[in-house]
Write a protein that holds these residues in place. Structure first.
Motif, PDB file in Angstrom:
ATOM      1  N   ARG A 206      -5.254   4.527  -8.343  1.00 21.92           N
ATOM      2  CA  ARG A 206      -4.520   4.050  -7.152  1.00 21.92           C
ATOM      3  C   ARG A 206      -5.493   3.431  -6.156  1.00 21.92           C
TER       4      ARG A 206
ATOM      5  N   SER B  57       2.380   8.040   1.034  1.00 18.24           N
ATOM      6  CA  SER B  57       3.190   6.854   1.273  1.00 18.24           C
ATOM      7  C   SER B  57       3.616   6.780   2.740  1.00 18.24           C
TER       8      SER B  57
ATOM      9  N   ALA C 131       0.386   3.863  -3.124  1.00 15.59           N
ATOM     10  CA  ALA C 131      -0.147   5.205  -2.834  1.00 15.59           C
ATOM     11  C   ALA C 131       0.703   6.306  -3.453  1.00 15.59           C
ATOM     12  N   ALA C 132       1.955   5.990  -3.775  1.00 13.43           N
ATOM     13  CA  ALA C 132       2.848   7.008  -4.339  1.00 13.43           C
ATOM     14  C   ALA C 132       3.017   6.863  -5.845  1.00 13.43           C
ATOM     15  N   LEU C 133       2.320   5.910  -6.468  1.00 14.36           N
ATOM     16  CA  LEU C 133       2.482   5.707  -7.912  1.00 14.36           C
ATOM     17  C   LEU C 133       1.915   6.886  -8.689  1.00 14.36           C
TER      18      LEU C 133
ATOM     19  N   LEU D 200       0.752   5.605   5.052  1.00 14.85           N
ATOM     20  CA  LEU D 200       0.489   4.162   5.010  1.00 14.85           C
ATOM     21  C   LEU D 200       1.672   3.369   5.540  1.00 14.85           C
TER      22      LEU D 200
ATOM     23  N   ALA E 113       0.810  -1.225   0.000  1.00 15.82           N
ATOM     24  CA  ALA E 113       0.000   0.000   0.000  1.00 15.82           C
ATOM     25  C   ALA E 113       0.845   1.278   0.000  1.00 15.82           C
ATOM     26  N   PRO E 114       1.905   1.371   0.831  1.00 14.71           N
ATOM     27  CA  PRO E 114       2.684   2.620   0.816  1.00 14.71           C
ATOM     28  C   PRO E 114       3.297   2.911  -0.555  1.00 14.71           C
ATOM     29  N   GLU E 115       3.624   1.865  -1.306  1.00 11.66           N
ATOM     30  CA  GLU E 115       4.219   2.066  -2.635  1.00 11.66           C
ATOM     31  C   GLU E 115       3.140   2.413  -3.658  1.00 11.66           C
TER      32      GLU E 115
END
Lengths: 334, 334
Positions: free
Chosen positions: A133, B134, A124-126, B137, A120-122
């Motif tokens: 997203r 990011s 969310a930054a796409l 999360l 999720a953290p990755e």
């Protein structure tokens, strides 16, 4: 296919595994799992979720639309997220999930949540539109079997590493195509030892019953081959609400599998058994000596295409596969 | 504080609960939990994670920086995500987590992952810089107790709903301030019945031991008061690696708590006990009749400020609280 325009070949012949019908085509994005200790790889598709899905024979427009989205958006996005995360330690996820009530075959709730948490953290930054997203994470979060295919590929890399040991009587693959059940044995090369597939006994979704069930199908028995799935169900007591039986049955199933396995996992340990490692490495000789057949937790597919999953239950590998393998082992030892 | 510039007041006197030192100030963002059946609310802060944290008495610059980020970014972002998600069904999360090896006091791995899974699709779409989405999360995913404070507030709304029933001998709060242990009883108003807090017995992080331990501290025993935590540890066998003992001890602890509780939860069920509801509603009379004291799973804080958590273990409520409450009940019944 009947005109010869489409050729079929088992996933296992291409270093891959797929649940149920297990269809993998050239345009599908796949997870790549590496066995770092042994250097080999396995591949699997992205799990489509429950209900109508290609792996259960459904090909309605929404099923195909989802596969197009997999190809055009989801595959690339997950790939980028996994790379940014520096890869995913699948063995560690399985080890954790087995201590969180999953057996990683028919119950992947914990493993899937842990995988979403990791990615999720990755995601969310796409660099994608916000709605895309969100859709990616909502899809992953909404599929309690999101982890299944990844876990299966990890199991495939583990059992492939044990394959090809001369004289070894360990089972390195169990797979079913809805008609036949086949096993491969480490010391017997690429040959499959087959027998008619049995039909699972279990619980059905409302409106369906045993007369609707297709015989056992799919590559997912690679989980039991690698020592998880039904072999670890003693740590997954809640699964009995899905496959039938009681928590005591689940513990008994795991305990029984120690009778037919050569070892115990050092990575996968069950708190309910005082952190004993899961029974791992089915030995053809032990199966026949004890007459205990490997147990498999499995989904139940409707016997007609297009309907999808209609339940889940328990099935065993047919004894004849092991008889045939033992004869071949005896022959090879001559 | 000694100059009178800062006034202290127990969380419980403000409809809130906080783990360990339990500090809540006016500038901290809080979760709001609503008991929809009863209409009451409770509040709790965002859990800071393990290691140095304000709730363990740490106030180093990185601790304060994190709290500033909570105030300026995280609180608002989580609030928006929760609203977009249409709220979070905390009871359903606890019910699931109890079937995934959590007891939701000292083990919140599953509940936290499920909560991240729920919020991730919303956070991923927030109008914030990619790195901030990011970070939010990653922070949530990196804290295995991310769910704890939310679960505690849910427990508070449950036990508050049982408070104030005339003649009732049910315990509606257990809390510790590092010196004293106090209980409140449904039929005895806002009075606390206190006794010196005991020191937990458990496992220590490397370099620490029992001589470093502070006596039992924090509001988190609200979980046991509501029938989870140590009362549900029979479903969380892996927790013994954190608090000590064996999986069999964990099952025994849960079974013993049925002796001192008035009912069994209909929402929270343990697969390992054949889906029996957790023991819920400590009855002052049963505690004294059986001499079985409520068991609590808890973190262990260093007795000096600034060090943080040094271990985790098991402690009981002191018997004197219940003796004093029984006397007051007898007095009230005159």
């Amino acid at each position: 296919a009947s005109r010869g325009d489409v050729r079929f070949s088992p996933c296992h012949h291409h270093g891959s595994v797929g649940p149920m019908a297990g269809i993998i085509t050239a345009s599908m994005p796949v997870f790549v799992v590496e066995n770092r200790a042994h250097g080999n790889h396995a591949w699997s598709t992205i799990n489509e979720g429950l209900g109508k899905a290609l792996r259960y024979g459904a090909n309605a427009p929404d099923v195909l639309d989802r596969l197009v989205w997999f190809r055009d958006v989801l595959g690339g996005a997950l790939g980028e997220a996994i790379r940014r995360a520096g890869g995913v330690d699948v063995r560690a996820l399985i080890a954790q999930a087995l201590q969180m009530g999953d057996e990683c075959h028919n119950r992947n709730r914990a493993a899937s949540a842990l995988l979403v948490k990791l990615l999720a953290p990755e995601v969310a930054a796409l660099d994608l539109p916000p709605a895309e997203r969100s859709r990616i994470l909502a899809f992953a979060a909404g599929n309690e079997h999101f982890f299944l295919n990844l876990g299966m590929a990890a199991c495939k890399t583990a059992t492939d590493a044990a394959h090809g040991v001369s004289g070894s009587t360990l089972v390195t693959a169990m797979a079913r195509n809805g008609t036949d059940f086949g096993i491969r044995v480490s010391g017997l090369g690429d040959r499959w030892f087959t027998a008619p597939a049995l039909t699972p006994v279990g619980l059905y979704f409302p409106g369906f019953g045993p007369h609707d069930a297709n015989p056992d199908i799919g590559d997912s028995a690679i989980t039991e081959t690698a020592g998880i799935g039904a072999f670890a169900m003693g740590g997954a007591p809640a699964i009995v609400q899905f496959v039938g039986g009681t928590p005591a049955d689940a513990l008994r199933a795991t305990r029984r599998m120690y009778e037919i396995t050569a070892g115990e996992s050092r990575a996968y340990r069950l708190p309910a058994l005082d952190f004993r490692g899961t029974p791992t490495g089915i030995d053809v000789r032990l199966v026949l000596q004890t007459s205990i057949l490997p147990q498999i937790n499995t989904g139940i597919a409707h016997r007609e295409p297009g309907v999808g999953q209609i339940g889940a239950g328990i099935v065993t590998a047919p004894r004849d596969c092991f008889e045939a393998a033992l004869e071949a082992l005896a022959e090879a030892a001559k």
